[in-house]
Motif scaffolding. Sequence first.
Motif, PDB file in Angstrom:
ATOM      1  N   ALA A  91       0.827  -1.203   0.000  1.00 39.92           N
ATOM      2  CA  ALA A  91       0.000   0.000   0.000  1.00 39.92           C
ATOM      3  C   ALA A  91       0.861   1.252   0.000  1.00 39.92           C
ATOM      4  O   ALA A  91       0.470   2.292  -0.538  1.00 39.92           O
ATOM      5  CB  ALA A  91      -0.930  -0.006   1.212  1.00 39.92           C
ATOM      6  N   LYS A  94       1.897   1.997  -3.571  1.00 38.04           N
ATOM      7  CA  LYS A  94       0.796   2.502  -4.387  1.00 38.04           C
ATOM      8  C   LYS A  94       0.517   3.976  -4.119  1.00 38.04           C
ATOM      9  O   LYS A  94       0.133   4.712  -5.016  1.00 38.04           O
ATOM     10  CB  LYS A  94      -0.478   1.705  -4.101  1.00 38.04           C
ATOM     11  CG  LYS A  94      -0.451   0.306  -4.625  1.00 38.04           C
ATOM     12  CD  LYS A  94      -1.740  -0.400  -4.270  1.00 38.04           C
ATOM     13  CE  LYS A  94      -1.661  -1.870  -4.592  1.00 38.04           C
ATOM     14  NZ  LYS A  94      -2.835  -2.598  -4.097  1.00 38.04           N
ATOM     15  N   ARG A  95       0.667   4.417  -2.874  1.00 40.34           N
ATOM     16  CA  ARG A  95       0.220   5.753  -2.498  1.00 40.34           C
ATOM     17  C   ARG A  95       1.321   6.798  -2.418  1.00 40.34           C
ATOM     18  O   ARG A  95       1.034   7.986  -2.452  1.00 40.34           O
ATOM     19  CB  ARG A  95      -0.472   5.677  -1.128  1.00 40.34           C
ATOM     20  CG  ARG A  95      -1.744   4.895  -1.155  1.00 40.34           C
ATOM     21  CD  ARG A  95      -2.334   4.800   0.226  1.00 40.34           C
ATOM     22  NE  ARG A  95      -3.632   4.170   0.200  1.00 40.34           N
ATOM     23  CZ  ARG A  95      -3.837   2.870   0.308  1.00 40.34           C
ATOM     24  NH1 ARG A  95      -2.813   2.067   0.451  1.00 40.34           N
ATOM     25  NH2 ARG A  95      -5.040   2.377   0.268  1.00 40.34           N
ATOM     26  N   PHE A  96       2.576   6.369  -2.269  1.00 42.99           N
ATOM     27  CA  PHE A  96       3.665   7.311  -2.048  1.00 42.99           C
ATOM     28  C   PHE A  96       4.783   7.077  -3.049  1.00 42.99           C
ATOM     29  O   PHE A  96       4.906   6.006  -3.624  1.00 42.99           O
ATOM     30  CB  PHE A  96       4.245   7.134  -0.627  1.00 42.99           C
ATOM     31  CG  PHE A  96       3.270   7.417   0.468  1.00 42.99           C
ATOM     32  CD1 PHE A  96       3.142   8.682   0.995  1.00 42.99           C
ATOM     33  CD2 PHE A  96       2.480   6.408   0.981  1.00 42.99           C
ATOM     34  CE1 PHE A  96       2.254   8.941   2.018  1.00 42.99           C
ATOM     35  CE2 PHE A  96       1.586   6.649   1.996  1.00 42.99           C
ATOM     36  CZ  PHE A  96       1.468   7.920   2.514  1.00 42.99           C
ATOM     37  N   ARG A 106       3.249  12.542  -1.865  1.00 47.28           N
ATOM     38  CA  ARG A 106       1.957  11.901  -2.105  1.00 47.28           C
ATOM     39  C   ARG A 106       0.998  12.937  -2.668  1.00 47.28           C
ATOM     40  O   ARG A 106       1.264  14.142  -2.627  1.00 47.28           O
ATOM     41  CB  ARG A 106       1.383  11.329  -0.821  1.00 47.28           C
ATOM     42  CG  ARG A 106       1.024  12.384   0.211  1.00 47.28           C
ATOM     43  CD  ARG A 106       0.311  11.808   1.402  1.00 47.28           C
ATOM     44  NE  ARG A 106       0.052  12.821   2.402  1.00 47.28           N
ATOM     45  CZ  ARG A 106      -0.987  13.630   2.423  1.00 47.28           C
ATOM     46  NH1 ARG A 106      -1.894  13.570   1.458  1.00 47.28           N
ATOM     47  NH2 ARG A 106      -1.134  14.513   3.378  1.00 47.28           N
ATOM     48  N   THR A 107      -0.120  12.475  -3.184  1.00 47.95           N
ATOM     49  CA  THR A 107      -1.144  13.385  -3.673  1.00 47.95           C
ATOM     50  C   THR A 107      -2.113  13.706  -2.540  1.00 47.95           C
ATOM     51  O   THR A 107      -2.161  13.016  -1.526  1.00 47.95           O
ATOM     52  CB  THR A 107      -1.915  12.746  -4.840  1.00 47.95           C
ATOM     53  OG1 THR A 107      -2.457  11.513  -4.390  1.00 47.95           O
ATOM     54  CG2 THR A 107      -1.019  12.506  -6.021  1.00 47.95           C
ATOM     55  N   SER A 109      -5.516  13.780  -0.537  1.00 47.98           N
ATOM     56  CA  SER A 109      -6.621  12.838  -0.465  1.00 47.98           C
ATOM     57  C   SER A 109      -7.905  13.535  -0.897  1.00 47.98           C
ATOM     58  O   SER A 109      -8.102  14.718  -0.627  1.00 47.98           O
ATOM     59  CB  SER A 109      -6.763  12.307   0.964  1.00 47.98           C
ATOM     60  OG  SER A 109      -6.978  13.374   1.844  1.00 47.98           O
ATOM     61  N   HIS A 129       1.205  18.153  -5.141  1.00 56.60           N
ATOM     62  CA  HIS A 129       1.585  17.056  -4.270  1.00 56.60           C
ATOM     63  C   HIS A 129       1.973  17.585  -2.902  1.00 56.60           C
ATOM     64  O   HIS A 129       2.242  18.766  -2.726  1.00 56.60           O
ATOM     65  CB  HIS A 129       2.751  16.270  -4.877  1.00 56.60           C
ATOM     66  CG  HIS A 129       2.332  15.377  -5.991  1.00 56.60           C
ATOM     67  ND1 HIS A 129       1.750  15.836  -7.143  1.00 56.60           N
ATOM     68  CD2 HIS A 129       2.402  14.045  -6.126  1.00 56.60           C
ATOM     69  CE1 HIS A 129       1.486  14.831  -7.946  1.00 56.60           C
ATOM     70  NE2 HIS A 129       1.875  13.716  -7.350  1.00 56.60           N
TER      71      HIS A 129
END
Length: 178
Positions: A91, A94-96, A106-107, A109, A129
């Motif tokens: 995870a 996928k996110r960072f 990261r983007t 939320s 970001h």
Amino acid sequence: MLRSFVTSALRSVCRQPPAASSLVPLVQRIQRASLVTLARPSLLPTSSLTSPAPLQFFQLPGGLSATGSAPSTRTVTKFSLIKGKRKTVKAVLKRFKRLEWGAWIRTHSGRQKKLFKKSSALRRRLKQHVFTNATQSWLLDKMVTNFWRRPKHYINDPYRPYHSRNEYYATQSKIFKV
């Protein structure tokens, strides 16, 4: 009828606080008590009567349910079963994205949700970001293996300008050091 049965089952199961060694028999007693199902009305088809589902009456302290399964968490596997090495939390990948100088990016939320309600300034900010702070970066570094901490070089990398941080001495490249 059912309510009195449930309360009597709970009283018999939860009289004394469970010790660590007596937790397994406690879960087994609760599982046996939870297998009693409601009397179903005769309006239901007979196929639903052949496979009754057990009822879960309550949740045990510590996150264990009456079936004995723990809630899912995203934690590091300290020792894999095959090679005995740490495993990466997928995870995080996928996110960072990890930059070469050690920060993670990261983007925002919720950047694509209900954009019609958001102002144009907020929509512009959501496209940008966010850097993680030092505590979050340290935690993310622990959640990935050494392979993902090493710099990766991609063709036409959109994050190329962010990989160098020459305004600080600790993260300067060798060319800029005096």
